[in-house]
Design a protein around this motif. Structure first.
Motif: not given
Ligand SMILES: *Cc1c(COP(=O)(O)O)cnc(C)c1O
Length: 394
Positions: A84-86, A109, A112, A156, A160, A185, A187-188, A207, A209-210, A219, A344
């Motif tokens: 996972s992201g975490l 986030y 985090s 970040e 977020n 990070d 992710t965005f 992440s 996941t996004k 995930v 997201l």
């Molecule tokens: C969702 C998210 C995470 C955590 O990721 P998971 O896959 O939910 O564990 C970390 N950083 C950002 C910016 C996120 O949007």
């Protein structure tokens, strides 16, 4: 694999998402890496470097995604996939030496922040949180005149869900001067919008996941670095702490990555249109989207992002006797196409009042709604938002 690092460096990211991480171009090889479901590998004698060994050490299904993500971020090494992201955040935080100092955005986030806070409370390191858009304040915390210098700067940008923009170049330079390593990070933005390694960061976090997987059905997380020592430490942490990716999820993530460029192109074009229309709506008190020329982070975002992503936030004005927070809840409930759900970066547009989560920092306003724009037709998305906003007046 099909694409060398040198080839990838010469191709546009739109091509790399499609071409990277494929099996060798040899007769009868599959064009997609098959899913390997095996917890162990045939072997005799002492394990050597590069042996697969056991399913927690490696899996061939991870390799193409890790290779593709490394190439997309402009790294000289493959990325590392996590459960996972975490799980990736946990591995990255393990780089802080015992008793060290972590400087982190106060609007990171939420997960985090919770992890860093809990580790700090146990005495693993000292945590200093700061408004990451305030470059001078961050610099002060990295190297205080009368205190310990930081060991890690967490970035970040955009944050977020506040969409604050950090000056990544200036802050990574200041962190390195203070002797700290920098984790960003991303992710965005994804590497198609922003490449933190090229701005000086040591490690990039996702992440998966996004946006990278993109269909809200996986995930996963990832880390990317060009530093061999850091990567070896992270890999060891992943093996020993066990936050590994399932092979099926890894395969789905690569399948999602193939369309990343198309998805981003559409969703950020729509986000720009929606931000423009929302910014002149009287039911909305304020809006943050780095693509708006009036956004406080716009100029900085332009200097480090190729485009502006597709997440925005709005704050609802009180309406019809309702507080801003209640108006936000009413808006979300009145929508028929937008999906009221957390997360997201999927193909479907998602909307959420963030403070419905107990863990969300109270400094996130209670009338703040985060919108993740998907790939639907923009006029359909606008019509749905408009009818829900109109319902606030009634
Ligand atoms: C969702 C998210 C995470 C955590 O990721 P998971 O896959 O939910 O564990 C970390 N950083 C950002 C910016 C996120 O949007």
């Amino acid at each position: 694999m099909s694409l060398s690092e040198q080839q990838a460096a010469q191709l546009s990211a739109e091509t790399v998402v499609v071409a990277a991480g494929r099996p060798p171009r040899e007769r009868d090889e599959p064009v997609n890496q098959p899913i390997v479901l095996s917890s162990t590998y045939f072997g005799t004698g002492p394990l050597a470097d590069g042996d697969r060994g056991y399913g927690r050490y490696s899996n061939p299904t991870w390799d193409p995604f890790e290779e593709a993500l490394g190439q997309l971020e402009g790294a000289s090494l493959p990325g590392l996939l996590y459960a996972s992201g975490l799980a990736a955040v946990s591995s990255a935080l393990s780089l802080i030496p015992a008793g060290g100092v972590l400087v982190m955005p106060s609007h990171s986030y939420a997960g985090s922040l919770v992890m860093a806070t809990e580790l700090a409370e146990k005495g693993m390191f000292e945590l200093r949180t700061v408004d990451i858009a305030d470059t001078d304040a961050v610099k002060e915390l990295l190297a205080p005149a009368d205190g310990k210098a930081a060991s890690m700067l967490w970035l970040e940008s955009p944050t977020n869900p506040m969409l604050g923009i950090a000056d990544i170049r200036a802050l990574t330079a200041a962190a390195h001067e203070a002797g700290a390593i920098v984790v960003t990070d991303n992710t965005f933005s994804t590497p198609l919008v922003q490449q933190p390694l090229s701005l000086g960061s040591d490690v990039v976090l996702h992440s998966v996941t996004k946006y990278l997987s993109g269909h809200s059905d996986v995930v996963l997380g990832a880390l990317v670095t060009s530093d061999e020592k850091i990567r070896a430490t992270l890999l060891h942490h992943r093996i020993i702490h066990g936050g590994i990716a399932g092979p099926f999820e890894a395969w789905l993530a690569l399948r999602g990555l193939r369309t990343l460029a198309l998805r981003i192109e559409r969703s950020q074009a729509s986000a720009a249109v929606l931000a423009e229309r929302l910014s002149s709506d009287s039911r909305i008190e304020s809006i943050r989207f780095p693509g708006l020329p009036t956004d406080p982070g716009h100029e900085r975002a332009k200097s480090q992002m190729k485009s502006f992503g597709s997440v925005l936030n709005i704050q609802l004005a009180p309406a019809g006797g309702l507080s801003g927070a209640d108006a936000a809840d009413k808006l979300v409930r009145a929508l028929q196409l937008w999906l009221p759900a957390t997360s997201l970066g999927g193909v479907e547009s998602l909307i959420e009042r963030r403070r419905r989560h107990a863990a969300e920092p109270v400094s996130v306003p209670d009338n703040l709604v985060r919108l993740s724009v998907g790939i639907e037709n923009v006029d359909d998305l606008w019509a749905d938002l408009k009818q829900a906003l109109d319902a606030l007046d009634g």
